[in-house]
Design a protein around this motif. Sequence first.
Motif, PDB file in Angstrom:
ATOM      1  N   ASN A 147       0.861  -1.194   0.000  1.00  0.00           N
ATOM      2  CA  ASN A 147       0.000   0.000   0.000  1.00  0.00           C
ATOM      3  C   ASN A 147       0.893   1.238   0.000  1.00  0.00           C
ATOM      4  OD1 ASN A 147      -2.238   1.676   0.088  1.00  0.00           O
ATOM      5  ND2 ASN A 147      -2.448   1.542   2.317  1.00  0.00           N
ATOM      6  N   ARG A 160      -3.835   2.333  -2.226  1.00  0.00           N
ATOM      7  CA  ARG A 160      -5.176   1.756  -2.036  1.00  0.00           C
ATOM      8  C   ARG A 160      -6.285   2.563  -2.723  1.00  0.00           C
ATOM      9  NH1 ARG A 160      -6.604  -1.602   1.649  1.00  0.00           N
ATOM     10  NH2 ARG A 160      -4.863  -1.257   3.076  1.00  0.00           N
ATOM     11  N   HIS A 193      -9.353  -4.842  -0.853  1.00  0.00           N
ATOM     12  CA  HIS A 193      -8.628  -4.050   0.144  1.00  0.00           C
ATOM     13  C   HIS A 193      -7.856  -4.916   1.133  1.00  0.00           C
ATOM     14  CE1 HIS A 193      -9.562  -0.218  -1.378  1.00  0.00           C
ATOM     15  NE2 HIS A 193     -10.858  -0.401  -1.322  1.00  0.00           N
ATOM     16  N   VAL A 196      -4.529  -5.388  -0.669  1.00  0.00           N
ATOM     17  CA  VAL A 196      -3.652  -4.212  -0.691  1.00  0.00           C
ATOM     18  C   VAL A 196      -2.984  -4.111   0.685  1.00  0.00           C
ATOM     19  CG1 VAL A 196      -3.511  -1.713  -0.963  1.00  0.00           C
ATOM     20  CG2 VAL A 196      -5.169  -3.007  -2.316  1.00  0.00           C
TER      21      VAL A 196
END
Length: 469
Positions: A147, A160, A193, A196
């Motif tokens: 990230n 992100r 997510h 990430v």
Amino acid sequence: MSDPRLSRLLERLPQLLLKSEAGDLEYYGRDWTRRWTPAPLAIALPSTTQEVQEVVRWAVTEGVAIVPSGGRTGLSGGAVAANGELVISFERMNRVLGFDSVDRILTVQAGLALEALQRAAIGHELIYPVDFAARGSCSIGGNIATNAGGIRVIRYGNTREWIAGLKVVTGTGELLDLNRGLIKNSSGYDLRHLLVGAEGTLGLVVEASVRLTDPPPASNVMVFAVSAMDDLMQVFAACRRKLKLSAFEFFTDRALEHVVAHGAQDPFEQVSPFYLIAEFDVADEAQQADALEVFEQCFGNGWVNDGVISQSSAQAASLWRLRESITESLAARKPYKNDISVRISAIPAFMQAMRTIFEREYPHYDVVWFGHIGDGNLHINVLKDDATTDAMFIVECERVTRLLAQTLAEFGGSISAEHGIGLVKKGYLLGTRSAAEIAVMRGIKQVLDPHGILNPGKVFDGAGVGSRE
Ligand code: 2HG
Ligand code: ZN
């Protein structure tokens, strides 16, 4: 290939490019930390997603750990292979796959270098705004794995924010197609997510769809020399009130000395303890006037000792060099790196607490502070003296990092802001994440990587293959 496991891999995938010369093992087995001795089993360089899936299935059968590998510019040991792992290098999966001008989404393979991605965006008269000094060597897959942040997070956020979709191979060889470029998608857990920032421990990113945005208006850069941290925070508040900032970074006199020794131009005659560099929009005369007003206000209130505003893009680039070449100027000294974050408001008190600890614990070392102060992210690079061996140095730094981690826990901060936990910071994860959170993280790892083959021993130790618990 003398290893029977590799022979069996080539039987499954005769077209797979495999490397296992000593020089390859050394080159692909390490990252910028240079602390571990690379010792991978071999390097696989797949050219398709199907090949990646097949390599993962082979690894499950053979019980071989996998280390995903991009540009290996990481600073936390996340891409280190020192334990007989198979490195999967994405360097041949480096193509731009497509662009949709309505969605403004660029789809790329994981091995594409950040700078190449930025260039592709400019080719469509848009930008991919995540940016940092390693842009030429790092890959988008690696950026996603950590990230990655960099110098313009204050305006654009971390990697992100720009990930519209991901294709990921899990630890069983399954291909997940996550979010598919949707802006709105309230259909359960957003697994994209989770991937990430997972440092390659949950899945191998093979493809990413990234959002692009409009190019910013013209910008200008100013650098100030400052005596005290509280003054620096005043300048920050004044800049944020009046200017449209795209970067707000700081460094200390120690950092300046190193970059100047490395060829950068010192714009000031006198040394000051702190320096800051701000980048802001100057789209029109009003914004230019605002910038001059802030510049004068900083002097008028006695917050700064000296300052310079760039008059040309060449001068802006030369001022940026003061900040962007710090890592490079220190690299030969193999610094021990810290990459922490606290809330912006906590920075002065946190820095004071840490400086007291460092002065007591590290009187003989050169401690270089710099970083993305506008995001609450500080980099603290510690350089050893000649009398200390590398091994002693690490032992001492790890002892002091425990004190750093305790102080961070008191301030509610994080032991890694943007470099990741990798091998370097896993011993301190507990100060930043609760035991309950880490247990959930382990549970998620178990689901996506049930055989423990994906980058084992990174982020936390586990029961997977190649772990040393
Ligand atoms: C930077 O901000 C990078 O320049 C590297 O994150 C930081 O070398 C470091 O510690
Ligand atoms: Zn940084």
